[in-house]
Motif scaffolding. Structure first.
Motif, PDB file in Angstrom:
ATOM      1  N   MET A   1      39.791  37.019  38.482  1.00  0.00           N
ATOM      2  CA  MET A   1      39.414  37.736  39.667  1.00  0.00           C
ATOM      3  C   MET A   1      38.525  37.205  40.542  1.00  0.00           C
ATOM      4  O   MET A   1      38.465  37.290  41.688  1.00  0.00           O
ATOM      5  CB  MET A   1      39.132  39.236  38.811  1.00  0.00           C
ATOM      6  N   LYS A   2      37.584  36.410  39.914  1.00  0.00           N
ATOM      7  CA  LYS A   2      36.513  35.920  40.808  1.00  0.00           C
ATOM      8  C   LYS A   2      36.881  34.921  41.705  1.00  0.00           C
ATOM      9  O   LYS A   2      36.308  34.556  42.725  1.00  0.00           O
ATOM     10  CB  LYS A   2      35.399  35.627  39.743  1.00  0.00           C
ATOM     11  N   LYS A   3      37.872  34.015  41.147  1.00  0.00           N
ATOM     12  CA  LYS A   3      38.504  33.055  41.924  1.00  0.00           C
ATOM     13  C   LYS A   3      39.105  33.714  43.283  1.00  0.00           C
ATOM     14  O   LYS A   3      39.111  33.215  44.178  1.00  0.00           O
ATOM     15  CB  LYS A   3      39.411  32.126  41.004  1.00  0.00           C
ATOM     16  N   TRP A   4      40.181  34.378  42.938  1.00  0.00           N
ATOM     17  CA  TRP A   4      41.084  34.900  43.852  1.00  0.00           C
ATOM     18  C   TRP A   4      40.614  36.181  44.789  1.00  0.00           C
ATOM     19  O   TRP A   4      41.042  36.400  46.037  1.00  0.00           O
ATOM     20  CB  TRP A   4      42.455  35.603  43.094  1.00  0.00           C
ATOM     21  N   VAL A   5      39.834  37.100  44.253  1.00  0.00           N
ATOM     22  CA  VAL A   5      39.406  38.121  44.904  1.00  0.00           C
ATOM     23  C   VAL A   5      37.703  38.434  44.706  1.00  0.00           C
ATOM     24  O   VAL A   5      37.515  39.229  44.208  1.00  0.00           O
ATOM     25  CB  VAL A   5      40.273  39.520  44.753  1.00  0.00           C
ATOM     26  N   PRO A   6      36.944  37.336  45.086  1.00  0.00           N
ATOM     27  CA  PRO A   6      35.569  37.389  44.742  1.00  0.00           C
ATOM     28  C   PRO A   6      34.634  38.598  45.153  1.00  0.00           C
ATOM     29  O   PRO A   6      33.859  38.962  44.907  1.00  0.00           O
ATOM     30  CB  PRO A   6      34.934  36.110  45.442  1.00  0.00           C
ATOM     31  N   ASN A   7      35.338  39.209  46.177  1.00  0.00           N
ATOM     32  CA  ASN A   7      34.540  40.351  46.719  1.00  0.00           C
ATOM     33  C   ASN A   7      34.862  41.762  45.883  1.00  0.00           C
ATOM     34  O   ASN A   7      34.323  42.855  46.144  1.00  0.00           O
ATOM     35  CB  ASN A   7      34.868  40.686  48.219  1.00  0.00           C
ATOM     36  N   ASP A   8      35.919  41.876  44.951  1.00  0.00           N
ATOM     37  CA  ASP A   8      36.276  43.052  44.388  1.00  0.00           C
ATOM     38  C   ASP A   8      35.382  42.846  43.115  1.00  0.00           C
ATOM     39  O   ASP A   8      35.296  41.786  42.325  1.00  0.00           O
ATOM     40  CB  ASP A   8      37.727  42.849  43.841  1.00  0.00           C
ATOM     41  N   ASN A   9      35.162  44.289  42.573  1.00  0.00           N
ATOM     42  CA  ASN A   9      34.400  44.275  41.309  1.00  0.00           C
ATOM     43  C   ASN A   9      35.347  44.260  40.123  1.00  0.00           C
ATOM     44  O   ASN A   9      36.266  45.092  40.219  1.00  0.00           O
ATOM     45  CB  ASN A   9      33.488  45.556  41.284  1.00  0.00           C
ATOM     46  N   PRO A  10      35.185  43.440  39.197  1.00  0.00           N
ATOM     47  CA  PRO A  10      35.934  43.330  38.068  1.00  0.00           C
ATOM     48  C   PRO A  10      36.099  44.702  37.116  1.00  0.00           C
ATOM     49  O   PRO A  10      36.965  44.726  36.448  1.00  0.00           O
ATOM     50  CB  PRO A  10      35.563  42.359  37.117  1.00  0.00           C
TER      51      PRO A  10
ATOM     52  N   ASP B   1      36.137  47.616  38.543  1.00  0.00           N
ATOM     53  CA  ASP B   1      36.794  48.522  39.312  1.00  0.00           C
ATOM     54  C   ASP B   1      38.207  48.865  38.549  1.00  0.00           C
ATOM     55  O   ASP B   1      39.235  48.013  38.723  1.00  0.00           O
ATOM     56  CB  ASP B   1      36.998  48.145  40.723  1.00  0.00           C
ATOM     57  N   PHE B   2      38.538  50.272  38.354  1.00  0.00           N
ATOM     58  CA  PHE B   2      39.894  50.366  37.700  1.00  0.00           C
ATOM     59  C   PHE B   2      40.917  50.259  38.675  1.00  0.00           C
ATOM     60  O   PHE B   2      42.283  50.004  38.494  1.00  0.00           O
ATOM     61  CB  PHE B   2      39.860  52.036  37.166  1.00  0.00           C
ATOM     62  N   VAL B   3      40.895  50.587  40.197  1.00  0.00           N
ATOM     63  CA  VAL B   3      41.651  50.223  41.136  1.00  0.00           C
ATOM     64  C   VAL B   3      42.128  48.809  41.096  1.00  0.00           C
ATOM     65  O   VAL B   3      43.521  48.737  41.223  1.00  0.00           O
ATOM     66  CB  VAL B   3      41.199  50.849  42.503  1.00  0.00           C
ATOM     67  N   ALA B   4      41.470  47.851  41.071  1.00  0.00           N
ATOM     68  CA  ALA B   4      41.921  46.681  41.026  1.00  0.00           C
ATOM     69  C   ALA B   4      42.472  46.246  39.772  1.00  0.00           C
ATOM     70  O   ALA B   4      43.520  45.612  39.543  1.00  0.00           O
ATOM     71  CB  ALA B   4      40.613  45.597  41.194  1.00  0.00           C
ATOM     72  N   LEU B   5      42.359  46.610  38.713  1.00  0.00           N
ATOM     73  CA  LEU B   5      42.772  46.722  37.498  1.00  0.00           C
ATOM     74  C   LEU B   5      44.171  47.314  37.390  1.00  0.00           C
ATOM     75  O   LEU B   5      45.171  46.697  36.831  1.00  0.00           O
ATOM     76  CB  LEU B   5      41.729  47.297  36.240  1.00  0.00           C
ATOM     77  N   SER B   6      44.280  48.487  37.830  1.00  0.00           N
ATOM     78  CA  SER B   6      45.666  49.069  38.104  1.00  0.00           C
ATOM     79  C   SER B   6      46.542  48.223  38.774  1.00  0.00           C
ATOM     80  O   SER B   6      47.638  48.052  38.461  1.00  0.00           O
ATOM     81  CB  SER B   6      45.346  50.605  38.591  1.00  0.00           C
TER      82      SER B   6
END
Length: 98
Positions: free
Chosen positions: A1-10, A12-17
């Motif tokens: 996730m840090k590689k492809w969407v570095p501005n997202d918080n790992p 964050d349940f929305v990103a995980l979902s």
């Protein structure tokens, strides 16, 4: 996730979902094989049985049917302790989660 969407918080349940949903879509497309019609994709997506994808908690599986598109039949309760989420109980059934 840090590689492809570095501005997202790992955490964050929305990103995980979104990640779990993408795995479900990819699985349904794989199940279609060479028959990539709308009808076959809908058939595959509405016949998931006990699917468990990366990043899903133990005891949680996705199930769908032509009569019930809701993939989650159970949930896990968690509490944020200031730095991470901690599970608080055993899986709850959808009846008790509503």
């Amino acid at each position: 996730m840090k590689k492809w969407v570095p501005n997202d918080n790992p955490g964050d349940f929305v990103a995980l979902s979104g990640y779990i949903i993408a795995q479900g879509i990819a699985d349904a497309l794989r199940q279609c094989g060479d028959d990539l019609t709308r009808e076959n994709l809908l058939k595959q997506a509405t016949n998931m049985k006990g699917k468990h994808f990366k990043m899903m908690l133990p005891g949680i599986a996705l199930n769908t049917s032509p009569e019930d598109y809701t993939p989650y039949q159970s949930l896990r309760m968690a509490k944020f302790d200031g730095s991470s989420w901690k599970l608080t109980d055993e899986p709850a059934t959808s009846a008790s989660a509503k």
